[in-house]
Scaffold this active site. Structure first.
Site, short mmCIF file in Angstrom:
data_model
loop_
_atom_site.label_atom_id
_atom_site.label_comp_id
_atom_site.label_asym_id
_atom_site.label_seq_id
_atom_site.Cartn_x
_atom_site.Cartn_y
_atom_site.Cartn_z
N ARG A 216 0.44 -1.02 -0.06
CA ARG A 216 0.69 0.13 -0.01
C ARG A 216 1.31 0.48 -0.33
O ARG A 216 1.38 1.58 1.09
CB ARG A 216 -0.57 0.10 1.69
N GLU B 64 0.19 4.22 0.31
CA GLU B 64 -0.65 5.34 1.06
C GLU B 64 0.75 6.02 1.92
O GLU B 64 0.91 5.29 2.31
CB GLU B 64 -1.73 4.51 2.25
N ARG C 147 -0.91 2.75 12.96
CA ARG C 147 -1.16 1.14 12.29
C ARG C 147 -1.65 0.91 11.39
O ARG C 147 -2.23 -0.53 10.88
CB ARG C 147 -2.81 1.23 13.04
N HIS C 148 -0.36 1.43 9.96
CA HIS C 148 -0.48 1.84 9.10
C HIS C 148 1.26 1.26 8.83
O HIS C 148 1.90 1.50 8.70
CB HIS C 148 -0.82 2.29 8.50
N GLU D 197 -10.04 -1.65 14.09
CA GLU D 197 -10.23 -2.76 12.64
C GLU D 197 -8.89 -3.73 12.45
O GLU D 197 -7.92 -3.53 12.23
CB GLU D 197 -10.51 -1.91 11.38
N SER E 32 -11.81 -7.63 6.88
CA SER E 32 -12.78 -7.09 5.96
C SER E 32 -13.03 -8.06 5.52
O SER E 32 -12.36 -8.74 5.23
CB SER E 32 -12.08 -5.21 5.90
N ARG F 60 -1.37 -7.07 12.58
CA ARG F 60 -2.34 -5.88 13.35
C ARG F 60 -2.96 -6.72 13.86
O ARG F 60 -3.41 -6.57 15.85
CB ARG F 60 -3.32 -5.19 12.62
#
Lengths: 549, 549
Positions: free
Chosen positions: A321, A323, A329-330, A472, A475, A523
């Site tokens: 990712r 991002e 948490r990323h 979270e 998903s 996570r």
């Protein structure tokens, strides 16, 4: 000679330079420090080696026990011969071996001279430590031998041969409750004398640091960036050894549970032509003249394997990712645990797998990782996870209602932000006494294009998220297996359908209804152990500013 | 009504357009064909759907059994309700169920109308198939129902409810030896009527094709590129279902064996700053403004984890090679099984793990994957792998001698090419009766910079390759754990040491002697089953010309 010489932490050198920089501080700064440090080390190292060589050279002439210690020549550790000697693991050193001679290889965690005639060496292997005692006698140990041992640098690799003994009083500073009376000690590989991180500093809990400060002592705090820059030293701490052993255990249970339920483990390509999840957060590269992306998930391919008739599949592999997320948490690269399965009627069949898999996993961790969990607890204290035998399932609408009743303003058809998710986790814990629950029937607008809309209300979708301690971790959803609807949904979400045509075509050849979910391995470990940063559960984390080591 | 209607392959539609292009033919050509095909399909599909809808619409008025068949409305497969009905797996359909009513979901592999009153449907699920019989009667089945069933397109997903019966004669065309007398049949999802690949064609052995040709019949051969373009259909064949189940099993054994030997499973980053193996064969990308590479192996990081005190580690993950190799055994992305471990004295300790791991794996495959192996054997016949209880270990020099004695010209300090490796495999098989052996003590010049030279002759190294059926599947070695020697060796191999400084620094903080190896998962499966192309053992292979699907 048994001793109760316990507090291994008592004698530490002056704390090394340390940055207490926040997570998002540029890594570049630390790199400069690193370079400087490396130069200094190299110099120290040469100095140290030559003095060691001098000592070794001086040895033979005036010491009848000179054969009992020294640096092992390089040639001896170049696969010269197999001696047939047997090494004992430090973790296997128990009372029953008392009086027996053992040979162990370990890391010299602490070396404490008591006098010119006596010294203590704590050896570490994996998560185990043992205290070794070197004391001048007439049969094996000379004062030169004590001098050799006390001159060793911490974290050097050492072979020790000696007699196991049981001290009268319990040993507080080591995991093993026996000692070794050293008869031979050899250095296999020397560490530089000035380490960028002191492993004992890195292993200390915040509570211990504060207690020491209260008592007027000063311990060094090792900042997150320093830890990551010198990860090879950082991961030697008991908590880190435990974290990555637990991570492996999580994967063991994941795999074992799914295999027992008829799932097949697969591997799908990470190099793909189009982006798998849409959006801009994708790493692009040139693939032999073609534009390519790194897969943001195995989503499209795992669904294609379901269309290929495999029924139930899972994959463990890296996901990428791009991002610009600087949160706790990323990560830009993490390990995805992915599941995809045919469903007969309802996506709750997928939720059922989530429920049973994770309850089995939590049970297993609590049962089989006690040592590891307490190692983590000692440095980073946490409350055990609360979870129900049958996992609680709430609808998104029920969640919204709980939040609104608690006075939280939320968009009933929007996504929940991290703060609101935390709040909901709190409310759920108060009402249902669980840290682990499923929130289903999410608004369609906040889910990816391949999510199946609800049959009764297209504003909602057959999807779910799963939360641990208000964050979270999973998903999941039923997927659209109808190529026309999939095309419409992709277009509605701004995806260039040309780039995913082979994916959409997969559903034209007979596609079973199916669903699945994805979990972030880091996570799971982070939240099971209530750690405060995902970088703690990734061996070599990658974030927007960190590509090394 | 039990029948011996067996030869499912007898009635196939005219063979679809097919390219028999070689492996290296550009995929672009096939893409064009694909596009054309997709358009054609879409048109056919619309035609078919409207006629199906018409049939369904016509049903209710004049057919008292209209409730027993039809297309399941989309809304019903959007997680509307959980009926509580129980589905039976096709593989679980056995004699004991005779007389019982079952509900199964499967793929309509073949649909054969016998008359207006009778039809056969073979349903497939994973690797299992069962014959279903639809015959007009007064209680459940109408002629319209037979018409509905025979109008279904092959590969559609179908639910069948019916009574299990045992035919008098054995059924040759299906895996299950019972039949289902259909009472209800519903279509869950329709395949397009003109499939780009006929699954039965894709499943046929070359021997069967030739036998048919000899008898004057004509079967379509499905070329490698066509298979890969329509992989979703191709992987539905029994051989492919078996190949990827075996692949998963290999990973199961790999993981289970290593876990039982104290290894910890790890995950290292695929995004790295420098190249891990040197050379030009690396995919480059931009990482948030920094130049980055995709890891060609977890080599550097797995060694760093050993320096981090984990003792014994393994990793299963993708590795990336940008090589322009168009051979039967190279991919640009494959799954690496990597191992790294501390050694006490000798790299033979690593060879010992290789030996016991692979003997355990081969034993396990032969014992527990009989069904899968015979499924592969039916399409791609192969001789079982010959291996010894204790794996043969030869030195490189011994290998050279064997080759020279056989009249093969080889450079005694050069690398072996594929052809020479094959020849040596043949010689070893003749002399030692094994297809699996270790060749050790390779010339240093042909090994990576991190390989430890031999103590007695720096022209050689503490390294090994492992061969199956004359092809290399494993490379391993003792590593250089001395930072100075490592720097020298890296420079000698033309590596920019600045790009791997954090790797080299890892050895300054106390590094244990260690070694390890890497295996290509796809190669293990390919060579165990003597398949002729690595693309057969990769779900979605990536080669210099293929980035899709």
């Amino acid at each position: 000679m048994a001793s109760s010489e316990n507090d291994a932490a008592a004698q530490t050198p002056p704390p090394p330079a340390d940055d207490n920089s926040s997570e998002s501080a540029p890594a570049a700064l630390s790199k400069k420090q690193a370079k400087k440090m490396a130069k200094k080390e190299a110099k120290e190292d040469r100095k140290q080696q030559s003095s060691a060589a001098a000592a070794a050279a001086a040895g033979p002439e005036d010491d009848p026990f000179s054969g009992n210690y020294g640096d092992i020549p390089v040639v001896e550790i170049q696969s010269k011969a197999i001696s047939g000697r047997e090494w004992t693991e430090i973790g296997a050193l128990v009372d029953e071996l008392s009086g027996r001679s053992v040979l162990v290889r370990g890391v010299a965690q602490t070396i404490r001279p008591v006098s010119k005639k006596m010294a203590f060496v704590v050896l570490r292997q994996y998560v185990s430590t043992v205290q070794c005692i070197l004391s001048v006698d007439k049969e094996f140990v000379s004062p030169q031998m004590v001098k050799f041992a006390t001159a060793l640098s911490k974290e050097s690799i050492v072979d020790v041969e000696g007699i196991v003994s049981v001290p009268k009083e319990p040993i507080k500073g080591t995991t093993q409750q026996v000692e070794i009376q050293i008869r031979k000690i050899y250095c296999v590989n020397r560490a530089v004398s000035l380490l960028p991180i002191n492993v004992e500093d890195a292993a200390r809990s915040e509570a211990d640091i504060q207690k020491a400060e209260f008592a007027g002592e000063q311990f060094s705090r090792v900042g997150q960036d320093t830890r990551l820059n010198y990860r090879v030293l950082d991961i030697r701490t008991p908590a880190n050894q435990a974290i990555f052993r637990i991570q492996c255990h999580v994967e063991d249970v994941f795999r074992r549970f799914l295999r027992s339920e008829g799932f097949v483990g697969i591997h799908t390509p990470k190099l793909i032509a189009g982006s798998s999840e849409g959006g801009a957060a994708v790493f692009k590269l040139d693939y032999k003249g073609q534009p390519a992306c790194l897969a943001q998930s195995p989503q499209l391919h795992k669904q294609m394997v379901i269309c290929g008739g495999f029924g139930r599949v899972f994959e463990v592999g890296p996901v990428f990712r791009a991002e610009d997320s600087y949160t706790h948490r990323h990560l830009c690269e993490f390990v995805g645990l992915d599941v995809e399965m045919e469903i007969k009627e309802h996506y709750f069949e997928v939720c059922d797998i989530v429920d049973r898999l994770f309850v089995a996993m939590f049970d297993d961790l609590n049962e089989n990782c006690k040592t590891e969990l307490s190692a983590i607890n000692r440095q980073y204290p946490f409350e055990p996870l609360k979870y129900l035998r049958k996992t609680l399932k709430l609808t998104f609408e029920e969640g919204i209602k709980m939040l609104q009743d608690a006075g939280v303003e939320v968009d009933p058809l929007g996504d929940l932000n991290t703060e609101v998710e935390r709040k909901l986790g709190q409310l759920v814990r108060e009402k249902y006494d669980t840290d682990f629950y499923i929130l289903c029937r999410y608004p369609l607008a906040v889910r990816p294009f391949y999510t199946m809309p609800c049959y009764d209300d297209p504003k909602y979708s057959n999807s779910f998220d799963v939360f641990i301690r208000g964050e979270e971790i999973i998903s999941g959803a039923q997927r659209v297996h109808l190529p026309e609807l999939l095309t419409t949904r992709a277009e509605a979400c701004g995806i260039d359908v040309k780039t995913i045509s082979s994916y959409i075509d997969s559903f034209r050849y007979g596609a079973p209804p199916h669903g699945g979910f994805g979990v972030g391995l880091e996570r799971v470990v982070m939240l099971f152990c209530a750690l405060n940063n995902i970088r703690k559960t990734s061996l070599f984390p990658r974030d927007p500013q960190r590509l090394a080591p």
